[in-house]
Scaffold this motif. Structure first.
Motif, PDB file in Angstrom:
ATOM      1  N   PRO A   1       0.822  -1.220   0.000  1.00  0.00           N
ATOM      2  CA  PRO A   1       0.000   0.000   0.000  1.00  0.00           C
ATOM      3  C   PRO A   1       0.851   1.263   0.000  1.00  0.00           C
ATOM      4  CG  PRO A   1      -0.921  -1.612   1.515  1.00  0.00           C
ATOM      5  CD  PRO A   1       0.411  -2.161   1.061  1.00  0.00           C
ATOM      6  N   ALA A   2       2.015   1.196   0.638  1.00  0.00           N
ATOM      7  CA  ALA A   2       2.904   2.359   0.649  1.00  0.00           C
ATOM      8  C   ALA A   2       3.392   2.686  -0.766  1.00  0.00           C
ATOM      9  CB  ALA A   2       4.099   2.092   1.560  1.00  0.00           C
ATOM     10  N   MET A   3       3.638   1.656  -1.570  1.00  0.00           N
ATOM     11  CA  MET A   3       4.064   1.892  -2.948  1.00  0.00           C
ATOM     12  C   MET A   3       2.925   2.476  -3.777  1.00  0.00           C
ATOM     13  SD  MET A   3       6.438   1.943  -5.151  1.00  0.00           S
ATOM     14  CE  MET A   3       7.756   1.064  -4.287  1.00  0.00           C
ATOM     15  N   VAL A   4       1.704   2.036  -3.502  1.00  0.00           N
ATOM     16  CA  VAL A   4       0.546   2.634  -4.172  1.00  0.00           C
ATOM     17  C   VAL A   4       0.483   4.125  -3.853  1.00  0.00           C
ATOM     18  CG1 VAL A   4      -1.978   2.689  -4.265  1.00  0.00           C
ATOM     19  CG2 VAL A   4      -0.790   0.501  -4.220  1.00  0.00           C
ATOM     20  N   THR A   5       0.676   4.464  -2.591  1.00  0.00           N
ATOM     21  CA  THR A   5       0.680   5.869  -2.180  1.00  0.00           C
ATOM     22  C   THR A   5       1.746   6.657  -2.920  1.00  0.00           C
ATOM     23  OG1 THR A   5      -0.133   5.269   0.026  1.00  0.00           O
ATOM     24  CG2 THR A   5       0.902   7.430  -0.221  1.00  0.00           C
ATOM     25  N   LYS A   6       2.908   6.057  -3.113  1.00  0.00           N
ATOM     26  CA  LYS A   6       3.992   6.738  -3.838  1.00  0.00           C
ATOM     27  C   LYS A   6       3.595   7.021  -5.287  1.00  0.00           C
ATOM     28  CE  LYS A   6       7.976   5.097  -1.168  1.00  0.00           C
ATOM     29  NZ  LYS A   6       9.257   4.323  -1.203  1.00  0.00           N
ATOM     30  N   HIS A   7       2.942   6.047  -5.914  1.00  0.00           N
ATOM     31  CA  HIS A   7       2.490   6.249  -7.285  1.00  0.00           C
ATOM     32  C   HIS A   7       1.500   7.407  -7.372  1.00  0.00           C
ATOM     33  CE1 HIS A   7       4.280   3.025  -9.673  1.00  0.00           C
ATOM     34  NE2 HIS A   7       4.086   2.189  -8.662  1.00  0.00           N
ATOM     35  N   ILE A   8       0.532   7.443  -6.455  1.00  0.00           N
ATOM     36  CA  ILE A   8      -0.468   8.501  -6.474  1.00  0.00           C
ATOM     37  C   ILE A   8       0.178   9.851  -6.170  1.00  0.00           C
ATOM     38  CG2 ILE A   8      -2.666   9.311  -5.531  1.00  0.00           C
ATOM     39  CD1 ILE A   8      -2.764   6.652  -7.116  1.00  0.00           C
ATOM     40  N   ASN A   9       1.058   9.883  -5.184  1.00  0.00           N
ATOM     41  CA  ASN A   9       1.743  11.129  -4.830  1.00  0.00           C
ATOM     42  C   ASN A   9       2.560  11.660  -6.001  1.00  0.00           C
ATOM     43  OD1 ASN A   9       0.683  11.070  -2.276  1.00  0.00           O
ATOM     44  ND2 ASN A   9       2.519  10.213  -1.307  1.00  0.00           N
ATOM     45  N   GLU A  10       3.196  10.750  -6.748  1.00  0.00           N
ATOM     46  CA  GLU A  10       4.016  11.165  -7.887  1.00  0.00           C
ATOM     47  C   GLU A  10       3.143  11.801  -8.978  1.00  0.00           C
ATOM     48  OE1 GLU A  10       7.031  11.895 -10.580  1.00  0.00           O
ATOM     49  OE2 GLU A  10       7.066  11.546  -8.407  1.00  0.00           O
TER      50      GLU A  10
END
Length: 293
Positions: free
Chosen positions: A30-39
């Protein structure tokens, strides 16, 4: 980060309504998903999703971006499908949907054999007894039992399924054995809610009053739930005979009204007209016809 991957992840978050669910789809955290959205939000300088402790809310900008992502992802999928057609080799991911009971008992073993025969194809099988919108939910093909109401799809018949009307010995001892359709008015007929307008029992006896309290004490959109109810003596079931073969063989269910059973139901593989007939799709359908036909 991979811009195309970020678009896929974002679209999945919007469709599933959950970072965790999207993470499971792509097998990332889920943290990687957050990184994708933040990017994406950093690159666009805009907020796409408002996060709260309870739910996700997609902003107006986020909705517009999602629609654009869908179009781009479809174009990429079409381009890859076209390249696959040119190569002529079945390969890639095939998304298939079918009813829960038929899919688990009949379709799953065939799919395993198909995957062994076509090692470059992967299959994602989704089983549900509700009506699935193939296009909106992104499936390549659906396996459906019964007459087809929508002619906007391409359909290839795989086989036919004979129906059976059955009840447990205990139920028949208590309520009697129906020998003609009108007797069903005095019995508890288990209702399959996915039948359009209760068409299943109406085919047997059109004059049955569907609002009669003693006609259908239990109804479900799940065939396994109805089978369990029949085995426990709750009522009479009507379902594909092949799915009840074990129960009929061991005597836990007894067939009744054989002369009045509706005609066999067709089984079709259905896919949208706009979906390209890729080698993976045509080879899969041909394989089903070979095994089920």
């Amino acid at each position: 980060m991979d811009r195309f991957m970020s678009m896929q992840v974002y679209a999945s978050v919007v469709e599933l309504g959950s970072f965790t669910a999207a993470a499971n789809v792509f097998r990332i955290s889920p943290a990687m998903v957050t990184k994708h959205i933040n990017e994406i939000e950093r690159r666009l300088d805009a907020t796409l999703i408002k996060r709260t402790t309870r739910r996700l809310q997609v902003t107006e900008v986020g909705k517009d971006y999602y629609e654009s992502c869908k179009q781009i992802l479809k174009q990429v999928e079409a381009a890859e499908a076209g390249a696959t057609i040119v190569s002529g080799r079945p390969k890639g991911l095939l998304k298939v949907t079918a009813s829960l009971w038929f899919g688990s008992l009949m379709l799953s073993p065939i799919i395993c054999d198909y995957l062994m025969a076509y090692p470059e194809v992967s299959i994602e099988l989704s089983l549900s007894d509700r009506f699935v919108d193939i296009i909106d939910e992104g499936f390549d093909v659906a396996v459906r039992i019964g007459e087809l109401a929508d002619s906007s799809y391409i359909a290839r018949q795989l086989s036919t399924f004979e129906l059976a009307i059955c009840a447990s010995p205990a139920y028949l001892d208590k309520h009697g054995i129906p020998t003609k359709p009108e007797h069903l008015r005095d019995h508890h007929c288990l209702g399959f809610t996915n039948w359009r307008n209760h068409s299943g029992w109406k085919v047997v006896e059109k004059s049955i009053n569907r609002h009669s309290s003693n006609h259908s004490r239990f109804a479900s959109n799940n065939g396994q739930a109805l089978r369990e109810a029949a085995l426990k003596g709750i009522g009479i079931i009507m379902m594909s005979k092949v799915l009840l073969e074990a129960d009929l063989s061991n005597g836990t269910l007894v067939e009744v009204l054989k002369d009045f059973t509706p005609p066999p139901k067709p089984v079709h593989a259905v896919y949208p007209k706009e979906r390209q007939a890729t080698p993976k799709l045509t080879s899969f359908i041909d394989y089903l016809i070979h095994r089920l036909g």
